[in-house]
Enzyme design. Structure first.
Site, mmCIF file in Angstrom:
data_model
loop_
_atom_site.group_PDB
_atom_site.id
_atom_site.type_symbol
_atom_site.label_atom_id
_atom_site.label_comp_id
_atom_site.label_asym_id
_atom_site.label_seq_id
_atom_site.Cartn_x
_atom_site.Cartn_y
_atom_site.Cartn_z
ATOM 1 N N SER A 97 0.820 -1.219 0.000
ATOM 2 C CA SER A 97 0.000 0.000 0.000
ATOM 3 C C SER A 97 0.853 1.268 0.000
ATOM 4 O O SER A 97 2.025 1.253 0.392
ATOM 5 C CB SER A 97 -0.914 0.028 1.226
ATOM 6 O OG SER A 97 -1.661 -1.154 1.309
HETATM 7 N N1 SAH Z 1 -0.680 -5.057 3.910
HETATM 8 C C1 SAH Z 1 0.041 -5.359 2.700
HETATM 9 C C2 SAH Z 1 -0.724 -4.930 1.468
HETATM 10 C C3 SAH Z 1 -1.296 -6.101 0.898
HETATM 11 S S1 SAH Z 1 -2.314 -5.998 -0.513
HETATM 12 C C4 SAH Z 1 1.428 -4.773 2.708
HETATM 13 O O1 SAH Z 1 1.757 -4.006 3.622
HETATM 14 O O2 SAH Z 1 2.211 -5.086 1.807
HETATM 15 C C5 SAH Z 1 -3.608 -7.035 0.081
HETATM 16 C C6 SAH Z 1 -3.225 -8.445 0.424
HETATM 17 O O3 SAH Z 1 -4.418 -9.084 0.872
HETATM 18 C C7 SAH Z 1 -2.734 -9.271 -0.754
HETATM 19 O O4 SAH Z 1 -1.493 -9.830 -0.443
HETATM 20 C C8 SAH Z 1 -3.797 -10.358 -0.911
HETATM 21 O O5 SAH Z 1 -3.283 -11.595 -1.321
HETATM 22 C C9 SAH Z 1 -4.370 -10.436 0.492
HETATM 23 N N2 SAH Z 1 -5.726 -10.983 0.584
HETATM 24 C C10 SAH Z 1 -6.760 -10.823 -0.273
HETATM 25 N N3 SAH Z 1 -7.851 -11.476 0.182
HETATM 26 C C11 SAH Z 1 -7.476 -12.056 1.367
HETATM 27 C C12 SAH Z 1 -8.161 -12.890 2.303
HETATM 28 N N4 SAH Z 1 -9.425 -13.232 2.138
HETATM 29 N N5 SAH Z 1 -7.472 -13.300 3.394
HETATM 30 C C13 SAH Z 1 -6.177 -12.956 3.577
HETATM 31 N N6 SAH Z 1 -5.483 -12.189 2.725
HETATM 32 C C14 SAH Z 1 -6.124 -11.747 1.623
#
Ligand code: SAH
Length: 247
Positions: A97
């Site tokens: 993000s």
């Molecule tokens: N917080 C992260 C940003 C991640 S983007 C960082 O600091 O880099 C969102 C993430 O959510 C992705 O890696 C995606 O695979 C995950 N995601 C999507 N749906 C999800 C679910 N149902 N449970 C767990 N993770 C999920």
């Protein structure tokens, strides 16, 4: 000690000191860009103060933003861009993000040094690291096994001992460690997952993007009062990757 030896010695000492200073500066070639990133976040906060209801974020959060080495969480070829105030691809169609959003979400949680927090969507592990700097314990769930594995190893390598990452569908929360003082969801779903509301402590807060994939999403602050009542507030329009899984 004769004069010449003394002079030579102080000269050597001076050079040695200069080298140490260089060495320390060289130890973190990203220090300057990280400072500039913090300034960019502060500027964004001021620009959006009408939405978020304040002109500055919690100093503890901003200090964490100034400490966490974001370049360690992005793919090697993107390191030169690690401190730009924007999201970056981390593989598997996912993104780390935007730093401003990471700071804002962490601030909205209002979690303290004794808080236990759940993150849904570990991704690169960067948000988990920022949380780990501010709270007692972070539990983070990631649905893509390769991302969970690489985030786990990055967090371990950087010495974040108060984070635990597991593979799973974060929609369901992490019952074993519930209830949580705070829950932070970093992928957008069409609604607020009821299991997460249930796993929030009375007095706890959840920050979650709600809306369709890449459009019409709002960052929502969910607050549970002492009696278990729920209040929600839309904070800001945002663009997150979708929350996947069986729900
Ligand atoms: N917080 C992260 C940003 C991640 S983007 C960082 O600091 O880099 C969102 C993430 O959510 C992705 O890696 C995606 O695979 C995950 N995601 C999507 N749906 C999800 C679910 N149902 N449970 C767990 N993770 C999920």
């Amino acid at each position: 000690m004769n004069r010449i030896t003394y002079k030579t010695l102080s000269c050597v000492l001076l050079i040695a000191t200069a080298n140490w200073a260089d060495l320390f500066a060289g130890a973190d070639p990203f220090a300057e860009s990280r400072k500039n990133m913090v300034l960019a976040i502060e500027a964004d906060v001021r620009r959006t103060s009408e939405y978020i209801g304040k002109k500055a974020l919690d100093p503890r959060v901003m200090e964490a933003m100034g400490r966490v080495p974001r370049h360690e969480f992005v793919p090697e070829p993107l390191r030169p861009y690690a401190y730009e105030n924007r999201p970056l691809p981390i593989g598997h169609d996912q993104t780390i993000s935007q730093p401003y959003i990471v700071a804002l979400m962490t601030d909205l949680l209002q979690a303290g040094p004794d808080s236990v927090v759940l993150e849904v969507g570990t991704g690169s592990g960067y948000q988990a690291a920022v949380l780990a700097e501010c709270v007692k314990q972070v539990y983070s769930i990631e649905i893509i096994p390769e991302l969970a594995e690489s985030a786990r190893s990055t967090l371990q390598r950087l010495g974040y001992k108060n984070t635990e990452v597991r593979v799973g569908d974060g929609y369901l929360g992490w019952e074993e460690h519930a209830p949580f003082d705070g829950i932070l969801v970093t992928a957008a779903g069409g609604h607020i997952p009821p299991p997460l509301v249930q796993q929030l402590k009375p007095g706890g807060k959840m920050v979650i993007p709600v809306g369709g994939p890449f459009m019409n999403q709002q960052l929502v602050l969910v607050e549970k009062d002492g009696a278990g009542g729920i209040r929600t507030r839309q904070v800001l329009p945002v663009a997150f990757v979708p929350l996947t899984g069986g729900h």
